[in-house]
Scaffold this motif. Structure first.
Motif: not given
Length: 225
Positions: A34-44, A222-224
């Protein structure tokens, strides 16, 4: 002391130790996914999440203190899980020195037959994952504190992405069979509820696997970025 040694040598105690340590590991992989999926919210937001993990428990604990406590607990669970599994395999071999000529392929399905080798491969994968994305010694472009950069730069390599995808597919098989076995070991076994057990094990393993695979595939495609 003799009763303690007899209890420790019991197959049921070893199975229970495997089940409890496995339950801890199931919780960890689900939370980690679940924490890894935060990568879809961007770098910050992703880097802030990674830093938040190190800040939990402050100021009572030093920076990263609770995270290291969790790591030690997980390491203990892994050791207990592996040692119990090896001891159970040895006990089974001593009890049945000659293998059966025929096996019931309905009950001895793919997950069960690959459980031992799958566990070893997953263990080696975890070591590589730590060296790669936690400590950075296996990452040629590792930047301490910039977790988003490390993830994106790593999974632009198709070979590394392939390693993670294959390893997580094996993890999914391991999770499925491990959950099914854990329920049985802890006594949660009844014909009325077995279909629910199988459904839960399937959905949990599938969800965790897809969640973990989504990140490297999203970076590679390239999605992220």
């Amino acid at each position: 002391m003799n009763w303690f040694l007899s209890l420790y040598r019991s197959a049921m105690v070893k199975k229970t130790a495997m089940a409890i340590s496995g339950l801890m590991l199931f919780g960890f992989v689900a939370g980690h996914m679940v924490g890894n999926l935060k990568v879809f919210q961007g770098a910050e937001k992703f880097n802030r999440y990674a830093e938040w993990l190190r800040e939990i428990g402050m100021p009572m604990l030093p920076h990263g203190g609770l995270l290291w406590i969790a790591r030690i607990g997980l390491l203990t669970a892994i050791i207990v899980h592996i040692v119990s599994a090896v001891q159970l395999v040895r006990m089974a071999r001593r009890a049945r020195p000659v293998s059966y000529r025929r096996r019931d392929r309905v009950q001895l399905d793919y997950a069960a037959r690959t459980m031992r080798w799958g566990g070893l491969i997953i263990f080696l994968y975890v070591i590589y994952h730590l060296l790669h994305l936690t400590w950075g010694s296996a990452h040629s472009d590792f930047v301490y504190g910039d977790v988003y950069h490390n993830v994106v730069s790593a999974f632009q390599n198709p070979f590394i992405t392939g390693i993670y995808v294959i390893a997580n597919l094996m993890l999914g098989v391991h999770l499925y069979h491990g959950l099914w076995s854990m329920f049985q070991t802890l006594g949660w076994n009844h014909p009325r509820y077995n279909p629910w057990r199988r459904s839960f094990a399937t959905l949990f393993a599938l969800g965790v696997t897809l969640g973990f695979i989504a990140v490297p595939v999203a970076v590679l495609t390239g999605v992220v970025s």
